[in-house]
Design an enzyme around this catalytic site. Structure first.
Site, short mmCIF file in Angstrom:
data_model
loop_
_atom_site.label_atom_id
_atom_site.label_comp_id
_atom_site.label_asym_id
_atom_site.label_seq_id
_atom_site.Cartn_x
_atom_site.Cartn_y
_atom_site.Cartn_z
N LYS A 1 -59.66 7.10 29.78
CA LYS A 1 -60.33 5.94 30.68
C LYS A 1 -61.62 6.62 31.46
CE LYS A 1 -56.48 3.24 32.06
NZ LYS A 1 -55.48 2.59 33.24
N GLU B 1 -58.25 -10.94 37.98
CA GLU B 1 -58.94 -10.71 36.54
C GLU B 1 -59.57 -11.76 35.99
OE1 GLU B 1 -55.81 -8.61 34.21
OE2 GLU B 1 -55.10 -7.43 36.30
N ASN C 1 -49.39 -13.97 47.60
CA ASN C 1 -49.06 -14.12 46.13
C ASN C 1 -47.88 -14.82 45.90
OD1 ASN C 1 -51.07 -12.57 44.95
ND2 ASN C 1 -49.89 -10.79 44.72
N ALA D 1 -49.34 -27.05 35.30
CA ALA D 1 -48.18 -26.91 34.88
C ALA D 1 -48.34 -26.26 33.51
CB ALA D 1 -47.14 -28.26 34.54
N CYS E 1 -48.98 -8.74 38.61
CA CYS E 1 -48.76 -8.94 40.21
C CYS E 1 -47.65 -9.94 40.74
CB CYS E 1 -50.34 -9.23 40.81
SG CYS E 1 -51.26 -7.90 40.75
N LYS F 1 -43.98 -9.07 40.01
CA LYS F 1 -43.66 -7.84 40.65
C LYS F 1 -43.69 -8.11 42.01
CE LYS F 1 -47.66 -4.88 41.28
NZ LYS F 1 -47.60 -4.88 42.68
N ARG G 1 -50.07 -7.44 30.58
CA ARG G 1 -49.03 -7.13 31.40
C ARG G 1 -48.13 -8.31 31.60
NH1 ARG G 1 -51.67 -3.11 35.70
NH2 ARG G 1 -53.43 -4.74 35.54
N1 LIG Z 1 -54.69 -6.43 38.66
C1 LIG Z 1 -54.94 -7.37 39.52
O1 LIG Z 1 -55.46 -8.43 39.56
C2 LIG Z 1 -54.46 -6.88 41.19
C3 LIG Z 1 -55.12 -7.67 42.18
C4 LIG Z 1 -54.81 -7.44 43.30
C5 LIG Z 1 -53.88 -6.14 43.66
N2 LIG Z 1 -53.40 -5.61 42.52
C6 LIG Z 1 -52.60 -4.31 43.07
O2 LIG Z 1 -53.64 -3.26 42.82
C7 LIG Z 1 -52.89 -2.11 42.50
C8 LIG Z 1 -53.51 -1.60 41.10
O3 LIG Z 1 -53.39 -2.58 40.15
P1 LIG Z 1 -54.09 -2.33 38.79
O4 LIG Z 1 -54.10 -3.55 38.07
O5 LIG Z 1 -55.53 -1.92 39.04
O6 LIG Z 1 -53.45 -1.14 38.27
P2 LIG Z 1 -53.79 -0.29 36.86
O7 LIG Z 1 -52.62 0.26 36.34
O8 LIG Z 1 -54.64 -1.07 35.93
O9 LIG Z 1 -54.63 0.65 37.50
C9 LIG Z 1 -54.10 1.95 37.99
C10 LIG Z 1 -54.73 3.26 37.72
O10 LIG Z 1 -54.60 4.40 38.60
C11 LIG Z 1 -54.61 5.48 37.57
N3 LIG Z 1 -53.73 6.52 38.34
C12 LIG Z 1 -52.42 6.61 38.45
N4 LIG Z 1 -52.14 7.81 39.31
C13 LIG Z 1 -53.21 8.41 39.59
C14 LIG Z 1 -53.46 9.64 40.18
N5 LIG Z 1 -52.36 10.38 40.34
N6 LIG Z 1 -54.84 9.99 40.31
C15 LIG Z 1 -55.87 9.13 39.75
N7 LIG Z 1 -55.42 8.00 39.10
C16 LIG Z 1 -54.31 7.83 38.90
C17 LIG Z 1 -53.97 4.95 36.34
O11 LIG Z 1 -54.35 5.91 35.40
C18 LIG Z 1 -54.63 3.68 36.41
O12 LIG Z 1 -56.00 3.84 35.65
C19 LIG Z 1 -51.48 -2.50 42.30
O13 LIG Z 1 -50.82 -2.11 43.55
C20 LIG Z 1 -51.72 -4.12 41.92
O14 LIG Z 1 -50.51 -4.53 42.55
C21 LIG Z 1 -54.04 -6.18 41.36
#
Ligand SMILES: NC(=O)c1ccc[n+]([C@@H]2O[C@H](COP(=O)([O-])OP(=O)(O)OC[C@H]3O[C@@H](n4cnc5c(N)ncnc54)[C@H](O)[C@@H]3O)[C@@H](O)[C@H]2O)c1
Length: 459
Positions: free
Chosen positions: A37, A160, A225, A269, A277, A280, A344
């Site tokens: 990435k 997204e 959510n 529907a 999200c 979970k 996911r």
């Molecule tokens: N995806 C959504 O639409 C969305 C919307 C609102 C909130 N969220 C919340 O945001 C959070 C992140 O979601 P996401 O979808 O972006 O997850 P994701 O898995 O796409 O991204 C997480 C990233 O963090 C990186 N990572 C993990 N450990 C790390 C470390 N120690 N150092 C550096 N990088 C590290 C991973 O490699 C990954 O790229 C979650 O808690 C989710 O619930 C997500």
């Protein structure tokens, strides 16, 4: 005022946050532990599909305001505000897995040499802000760090598929902190978004700001959510009624959605929600409630109804085809929703898994997803017609706009059977029926089958 920001975790949320904060004028360093990435990000490219994101990443890079690294020490040195955007997936017991957040806190702590505000963007259990501050203090092993570390919550509501626009033009910004200095700092960071004064903003009027304490901000995210998920399950329950009674869910949701107390959105529907999200977060609420001696019955039902919707397709396929062994099923759409390549908790994968267990052969087409997790024997086709070749039934699993304009006569002639199951209620039963296909939706009345309710949806 330009801020120095580190964003830890460059996934779906972190990358958007990094690119957008650079766009509104801040100096941003993104931290990512996954090398593949990181390479793409350094090249100005997103590691996933999201509209308009590549342009912002490239612009930020060229302006010298946006960089990516795996070096936590460097990121801490070059920042005052630290967003944490790592994943918080479900553990097997339903609670949020905080191991990535723990790892980040422990990795960052030794590098706290000047005042930092850690801002939680990940969705975390209520109370995680206080937990984070204790973890950092302990991991630093230096009592002076306590005075340098502040913790805040800034939950994220982006979707997204429209993530960049959602971040830059949000319905509201929520900031939670227990100390006024952190609140003021983060409000300043967001000022260009709050007053929509950043370059290229097309939205008039200020964005509402909710300033509150840490735990309330964390709770706002879960409550949002939970409400949205419940709205979807409500629509799906009404669709079951419609199927039983012979009414039409599309007209029903349009009819109730015109009531401003209800609103039209999140009332579709279909196969239910997917993505990383809703399940979970609602599950985390249910399990946390149980731990504290409360049974969250509404949320339990919300989850159960969503799960049932995924079985609905299989039920309908069985009703029409009787036996799925050797049957060919074509899936249109694989991502959990249009505009993203995110798989996911995608209903399409669940449906593929179920019908494969019944002995069916599955082909699929998605406009952006071109590969599936190893072990799922699904043939990926080059287009919808190729996916439908020889199919006994076609299932629309994701409402990509491209599917609305398909040539359904061509689709029909590619197929062996005639069933089209519109799992997203996004197609016109009339057009599909005119092409010689048997249309099935979720709670929809197919024209000609009975009297339709008179409502002008264009009003
Ligand atoms: N995806 C959504 O639409 C969305 C919307 C609102 C909130 N969220 C919340 O945001 C959070 C992140 O979601 P996401 O979808 O972006 O997850 P994701 O898995 O796409 O991204 C997480 C990233 O963090 C990186 N990572 C993990 N450990 C790390 C470390 N120690 N150092 C550096 N990088 C590290 C991973 O490699 C990954 O790229 C979650 O808690 C989710 O619930 C997500």
């Amino acid at each position: 005022m330009t801020k120095r920001v580190a964003v830890i975790g460059s996934g779906y949320v972190g990358t958007v946050v990094s690119a957008c904060l650079a766009h509104i004028g801040h100096n941003v360093i993104g931290v990512e532990s996954d090398n593949a990435k990181l390479e793409l990000l350094r090249d100005g490219r997103a590691p996933f599909y999201e509209r308009n994101l590549d342009q912002l990443l490239e612009a930020g890079r060229q302006a010298g305001r946006l960089g990516f690294t795996s070096d936590m020490a460097l990121a801490m040195d070059e920042s005052d505000l630290v967003f944490i955007c790592v994943g918080t997936p479900s553990r097997p017991d339903g609670k949020a897995d905080m191991s990535a957040m723990l790892e980040v806190a422990q990795a960052a702590a030794p590098h706290v040499k000047h005042p930092h505000t850690f801002i939680n963007k990940s969705t975390v259990p209520i109370g995680s802000g206080r937990w984070l501050s204790s973890v950092i203090e302990d991991a630093a092993g230096d009592p002076r760090v306590t005075k340098l570390v502040r913790v805040a919550s800034n939950p994220e509501f982006l979707r997204e598929g429209t993530a960049v626009s959602d971040y830059l033009h949000p319905d509201r910004v929520v900031i939670g902190a227990d100390d006024p200095a952190s609140l003021d700092d983060i409000v300043e960071l967001y000022q260009p978004v709050l007053d929509q004064s950043f370059p290229g903003s097309d939205q008039r009027g200020p964005v509402p700001l909710v300033k509150t304490d840490l735990m309330t901000a964390e709770m706002i995210k879960y409550a949002a959510n939970a409400f949205l998920a419940t709205k979807i399950s409500f629509a799906n329950e009404m669709a079951r009624f419609c199927d039983l009674m012979g009414a039409d869910i599309q007209t029903v949701t349009a009819g109730i959605g015109l009531d401003q107390r209800i609103g039209p959105r999140f009332l579709n529907a279909g196969l239910g929600w997917g993505g990383s999200c809703f399940t979970k977060d609602v599950l985390a609420m249910v399990t946390t409630a149980a731990e504290y001696g409360y049974q969250a019955r509404l949320l339990e039902a919300t989850l159960a109804i969503n799960n049932d919707q995924r079985h609905l397709v299989v039920e309908r396929l069985l009703r029409h085809l009787k036996n799925l062994r050797g049957a060919r099923i074509a899936l249109l759409g694989l991502s959990y929703k249009p505009g993203t390549d995110d798989l996911r908790d995608s209903p399409a994968l669940d449906i593929a898994t179920q019908v494969i267990e019944y002995g069916a052969f599955v082909s699929a087409y998605d406009p952006v997803v071109k590969a599936l997790p190893a072990g799922l024997p699904v043939r990926i086709a080059s287009d919808a017609y190729a996916a439908a070749e020889g199919a006994d039934a076609v299932v629309v699993a994701t409402e990509w706009p491209q599917f609305i304009d398909l040539d359904f006569a061509r689709l029909r002639s590619a197929m062996k059977g005639e069933l089209l199951f519109d799992g997203r209620n996004c197609l016109s039963p009339t057009i599909v029926g005119a092409a010689g296909l048997v249309y099935e939706g979720v709670g929809r009345r197919v024209p000609g089958s009975a009297r339709r309710l008179a409502i002008d949806l264009r009003a």
